[in-house]
Scaffold this motif. Sequence first.
Motif, short mmCIF file in Angstrom:
data_model
loop_
_atom_site.label_atom_id
_atom_site.label_comp_id
_atom_site.label_asym_id
_atom_site.label_seq_id
_atom_site.Cartn_x
_atom_site.Cartn_y
_atom_site.Cartn_z
N SER A 101 39.56 36.79 40.13
CA SER A 101 40.29 38.05 40.01
C SER A 101 40.11 38.63 38.61
O SER A 101 40.12 37.89 37.62
CB SER A 101 41.78 37.82 40.28
OG SER A 101 42.53 38.97 39.94
N THR A 155 35.17 51.60 49.34
CA THR A 155 34.87 50.23 48.96
C THR A 155 33.76 50.29 47.92
O THR A 155 32.78 51.01 48.09
CB THR A 155 34.42 49.40 50.18
OG1 THR A 155 35.44 49.48 51.18
CG2 THR A 155 34.19 47.96 49.80
N GLU A 168 38.38 47.48 48.89
CA GLU A 168 38.34 46.58 47.73
C GLU A 168 37.20 46.96 46.79
O GLU A 168 36.30 47.74 47.15
CB GLU A 168 38.19 45.13 48.17
CG GLU A 168 39.42 44.54 48.82
CD GLU A 168 39.28 43.07 49.11
OE1 GLU A 168 40.31 42.42 49.37
OE2 GLU A 168 38.14 42.54 49.09
N SER A 169 37.23 46.39 45.60
CA SER A 169 36.17 46.64 44.63
C SER A 169 35.77 45.32 43.99
O SER A 169 36.61 44.56 43.52
CB SER A 169 36.64 47.63 43.56
OG SER A 169 37.87 47.21 43.00
N LEU A 170 34.47 45.06 44.00
CA LEU A 170 33.93 43.83 43.43
C LEU A 170 32.88 44.17 42.39
O LEU A 170 32.00 45.02 42.63
CB LEU A 170 33.30 42.97 44.53
CG LEU A 170 32.56 41.70 44.06
CD1 LEU A 170 33.53 40.69 43.47
CD2 LEU A 170 31.77 41.09 45.21
N GLN A 185 37.75 56.55 44.22
CA GLN A 185 37.98 55.38 45.06
C GLN A 185 39.38 55.41 45.66
O GLN A 185 39.57 55.13 46.85
CB GLN A 185 37.79 54.09 44.25
CG GLN A 185 37.91 52.84 45.12
CD GLN A 185 38.01 51.58 44.29
OE1 GLN A 185 38.25 51.62 43.09
NE2 GLN A 185 37.85 50.44 44.94
N CYS A 210 37.69 47.29 39.00
CA CYS A 210 37.37 46.31 40.04
C CYS A 210 38.46 45.24 40.13
O CYS A 210 38.99 44.79 39.12
CB CYS A 210 36.03 45.64 39.74
SG CYS A 210 34.64 46.77 39.86
N SER A 211 38.78 44.85 41.35
CA SER A 211 39.83 43.85 41.56
C SER A 211 39.30 42.43 41.40
O SER A 211 40.04 41.52 41.05
CB SER A 211 40.45 44.03 42.95
OG SER A 211 39.45 44.08 43.95
N ASN A 212 37.99 42.25 41.65
CA ASN A 212 37.40 40.91 41.54
C ASN A 212 36.04 40.98 40.86
O ASN A 212 35.39 42.03 40.86
CB ASN A 212 37.24 40.27 42.93
CG ASN A 212 38.58 40.00 43.60
OD1 ASN A 212 39.35 39.17 43.15
ND2 ASN A 212 38.85 40.72 44.68
N ILE A 226 33.71 41.43 50.86
CA ILE A 226 34.50 42.54 50.34
C ILE A 226 35.17 43.23 51.53
O ILE A 226 34.49 43.65 52.47
CB ILE A 226 33.65 43.58 49.60
CG1 ILE A 226 32.70 42.92 48.61
CG2 ILE A 226 34.55 44.59 48.88
CD1 ILE A 226 31.77 43.91 47.92
N GLU A 227 36.49 43.34 51.48
CA GLU A 227 37.23 44.02 52.55
C GLU A 227 37.28 45.53 52.28
O GLU A 227 36.96 46.00 51.18
CB GLU A 227 38.65 43.45 52.63
CG GLU A 227 38.71 41.96 52.92
CD GLU A 227 38.18 41.57 54.28
OE1 GLU A 227 38.03 42.48 55.15
OE2 GLU A 227 37.92 40.38 54.51
N ASP A 228 37.70 46.27 53.29
CA ASP A 228 37.82 47.72 53.17
C ASP A 228 38.69 48.09 51.97
O ASP A 228 39.79 47.55 51.81
CB ASP A 228 38.45 48.32 54.43
CG ASP A 228 37.53 48.25 55.64
OD1 ASP A 228 36.35 47.93 55.44
OD2 ASP A 228 37.99 48.52 56.75
#
Length: 256
Positions: free
Chosen positions: A224, A193, A28-30, A187, A208-210, A24-26
């Motif tokens: 995604s 994150t 981002e939302s998983l 967020q 969440c993006s993913n 998970i990058e800065d």
Amino acid sequence: MLEIRRLYKEIHGSPILEDIHFRIEDGESLAIVGESGSGKSTLAQLIMALKQPTSGHIFFDGRPLPNKGILSYREWYRDIQIVFQNTGSTLNPSLSLFQCLEEPLINFTRYNRAERKHKVLEYWGKVGLNENLLRNRPGKLSGGQYQRACLAKALLTRPKLLICDEMVSNLDVLLQQQMIELLISIQKEQGLTLLFITHDLTLLPGLCSNIMVLKEGKQVELFSTSALYDEAERDPYTVTLLNSSKMFETAWNQLT
């Protein structure tokens, strides 16, 4: 920011998580999705360094998961916070709500008393709670208010990563939606994150993006959120989870 490499956890010789891997990058939302017993909460506990993996690696901002040393744990907990499903023990019932929220500022910052009060009031307002409630003890709050108070406490030290472990599952649908909208707002505002753990796939679009799906401790797929409803591309288990979530949501709407 957060990187999981070939994570494996067993308890009493039985595997709980096997070969988990994601990044998970800065900002981002998983979402981590799966049924009860799929290993979701164990994964959260490992990331929080509440448990140690049997093998594999967890890195946050390039730092490995701490396994000794007070300073290492202190830095980890300052940057990563969690809101649990069962939040009853999060707020000390013998303290006022102000004292409960002030506690992490005392532990993790050098703010003076006036600065701590300002921060508590700021985040209490962010989660939409009335300032007068801060004089009360946690037991005076409703379920929705309690969850908001726990969220405010988790955010006070401005963590880089927030883990939400089934944090809305005990709330009714209306309160769930309010909490999701609040999370989306915070967020975006703080560049937070987010790792959102749930069994309900219908909560995820817009939040969440993913999405990563777990089944019996194994990683089924990672995709995604925009492809959630593309059933031809999804694993059959993911489709089953989605249909179950939609059935529950429809049944609840009919009751209300």
